[in-house]
Enzyme design. Sequence first.
Site, short mmCIF file in Angstrom:
data_model
loop_
_atom_site.label_atom_id
_atom_site.label_comp_id
_atom_site.label_asym_id
_atom_site.label_seq_id
_atom_site.Cartn_x
_atom_site.Cartn_y
_atom_site.Cartn_z
N ASN A 12 76.95 38.26 47.88
CA ASN A 12 78.35 37.91 48.14
C ASN A 12 79.23 39.12 47.82
O ASN A 12 79.25 39.58 46.68
CB ASN A 12 78.71 36.69 47.27
CG ASN A 12 80.14 36.24 47.49
OD1 ASN A 12 81.03 37.06 47.57
ND2 ASN A 12 80.35 34.94 47.58
N HIS A 15 84.02 40.22 45.92
CA HIS A 15 84.75 40.92 44.85
C HIS A 15 84.87 42.42 45.07
O HIS A 15 85.62 43.10 44.37
CB HIS A 15 84.17 40.55 43.49
CG HIS A 15 84.38 39.08 43.24
ND1 HIS A 15 85.64 38.53 43.23
CD2 HIS A 15 83.51 38.06 43.10
CE1 HIS A 15 85.53 37.21 43.06
NE2 HIS A 15 84.26 36.91 42.99
N HIS A 48 83.38 34.55 51.41
CA HIS A 48 84.21 33.34 51.37
C HIS A 48 85.59 33.71 51.90
O HIS A 48 86.31 34.47 51.26
CB HIS A 48 84.28 32.84 49.92
CG HIS A 48 85.05 31.56 49.77
ND1 HIS A 48 85.17 30.92 48.57
CD2 HIS A 48 85.72 30.80 50.67
CE1 HIS A 48 85.89 29.82 48.72
NE2 HIS A 48 86.25 29.73 49.99
N ARG A 50 88.92 32.62 52.10
CA ARG A 50 89.76 31.59 51.50
C ARG A 50 91.05 31.41 52.28
O ARG A 50 91.55 32.36 52.91
CB ARG A 50 90.10 31.96 50.05
CG ARG A 50 88.88 32.02 49.13
CD ARG A 50 89.32 32.21 47.70
NE ARG A 50 89.91 31.00 47.16
CZ ARG A 50 89.31 30.18 46.31
NH1 ARG A 50 88.10 30.45 45.86
NH2 ARG A 50 89.92 29.10 45.88
N ARG A 54 92.78 35.74 49.43
CA ARG A 54 92.96 36.57 48.22
C ARG A 54 91.99 37.74 48.15
O ARG A 54 92.25 38.71 47.47
CB ARG A 54 92.84 35.71 46.96
CG ARG A 54 91.46 35.15 46.73
CD ARG A 54 91.39 34.46 45.39
NE ARG A 54 92.11 33.21 45.38
CZ ARG A 54 91.90 32.25 44.48
NH1 ARG A 54 91.01 32.43 43.53
NH2 ARG A 54 92.55 31.11 44.53
N GLU A 75 81.36 31.29 54.00
CA GLU A 75 81.78 30.15 53.16
C GLU A 75 83.23 29.85 53.50
O GLU A 75 84.05 30.77 53.58
CB GLU A 75 81.71 30.51 51.69
CG GLU A 75 80.33 30.79 51.18
CD GLU A 75 80.39 31.25 49.72
OE1 GLU A 75 81.48 31.36 49.14
OE2 GLU A 75 79.33 31.52 49.18
N THR A 106 85.53 28.90 42.90
CA THR A 106 85.20 27.55 43.35
C THR A 106 84.72 26.68 42.19
O THR A 106 83.70 26.96 41.57
CB THR A 106 84.09 27.62 44.43
OG1 THR A 106 84.41 28.67 45.33
CG2 THR A 106 83.97 26.31 45.18
N GLU A 156 73.71 23.92 49.36
CA GLU A 156 73.68 24.95 48.32
C GLU A 156 74.07 24.25 47.03
O GLU A 156 75.16 23.67 46.93
CB GLU A 156 74.65 26.09 48.63
CG GLU A 156 74.61 27.13 47.52
CD GLU A 156 75.40 28.40 47.84
OE1 GLU A 156 75.62 28.70 49.02
OE2 GLU A 156 75.78 29.09 46.88
N HIS A 204 76.40 30.41 42.26
CA HIS A 204 77.65 30.38 41.51
C HIS A 204 77.42 30.64 40.02
O HIS A 204 76.78 29.85 39.34
CB HIS A 204 78.44 29.07 41.67
CG HIS A 204 79.91 29.33 41.45
ND1 HIS A 204 80.45 29.46 40.22
CD2 HIS A 204 80.91 29.55 42.34
CE1 HIS A 204 81.74 29.73 40.35
NE2 HIS A 204 82.05 29.79 41.63
N1 PXP Z 1 77.96 30.33 46.51
C1 PXP Z 1 79.17 29.79 46.78
C2 PXP Z 1 79.23 28.59 47.67
C3 PXP Z 1 80.35 30.34 46.25
O1 PXP Z 1 81.55 29.78 46.54
C4 PXP Z 1 80.25 31.51 45.46
C5 PXP Z 1 81.50 32.16 44.96
O2 PXP Z 1 82.29 32.57 46.02
C6 PXP Z 1 78.98 32.05 45.24
C7 PXP Z 1 77.85 31.42 45.75
C8 PXP Z 1 78.78 33.29 44.41
O3 PXP Z 1 79.17 33.05 43.10
P1 PXP Z 1 79.22 34.28 42.07
O4 PXP Z 1 80.24 35.24 42.60
O5 PXP Z 1 79.63 33.63 40.79
O6 PXP Z 1 77.85 34.88 42.03
#
Ligand code: PXP
Length: 256
Positions: A12, A15, A48, A50, A54, A75, A106, A156, A204
């Site tokens: 992901n 960030h 994601h 959003r 953001r 996402e 989330t 998931e 997550h």
């Molecule tokens: N899976 C989903 C559905 C999420 O919303 C997120 C965060 O955007 C992640 C995985 C990844 O989470 P993390 O950034 O805490 O590893």
Amino acid sequence: MDRRIRPRLGVNVDHVATIRQARGSRYPDPVAAAVLAENAGADQITVHLRGDRRHIQDRDVRILRETVKTRLNLEMAATNEMLEIALATKPHLVTLVPENRMERTTEGGLDVAGKQEELTVYVEKLKTCGAHVSMFIDPDKAQIDASKATGAEYIELHTGDFCADRENFSSVDEFEKTIERELHKLSQGAEHAHDIGLRVAAGHGLTYENVAPVAAIPWIEEFNIGHSIVAHAVLVGFERAVVEMIQALERGRLHW
Ligand code: PXP
């Protein structure tokens, strides 16, 4: 189950975009991070988009759709705006997540059981673009069964409660019991989902330190991990980044 086959890793890159958006700059580019992640062996790129934009922007999604060589997992919240974007983008996978403007990230899974009818219609529309659909849910039997009933092929499992912070517990004992209970829920949920024909992902809050026991659950075929990878990348790349800035300063002096 062949234990040598590792689960897929979806990286992901949200960030990376968070750092960019903090300055309104053009760097760092999540698309460049996605290329590096794939070069390193990532099996999927996850973003994601959003409602408040953001971090990831619409343009990022469009470019990632063109450049990702593995699989793109988009996402998003189950809104009309996002449906249009998904239909135009045609990602490999769409993961429906709950979204709350005030949250930092989330919080909790989607209440599929509470919105089964409207989500069933939504999933049907999403599937017209050829995307697979996944529901981001808590490891709860009612939510798993409802996800199956909507026509989604994947779930998931939200690992946030398993990834709870020791700081939030009054004793080590209470913390360890909670982690054990949450791991059991993830394992039971994954097995049940697998038994009823769902494909299972998880994510997550997972880190280098806590991922191993969840990775051991054989019914989970995919992990989506972001924050800890981006945070680690900042540190493991820091020395080189400083050396390269020193070199840039030196080059400047030589020109003068
Ligand atoms: N899976 C989903 C559905 C999420 O919303 C997120 C965060 O955007 C992640 C995985 C990844 O989470 P993390 O950034 O805490 O590893």
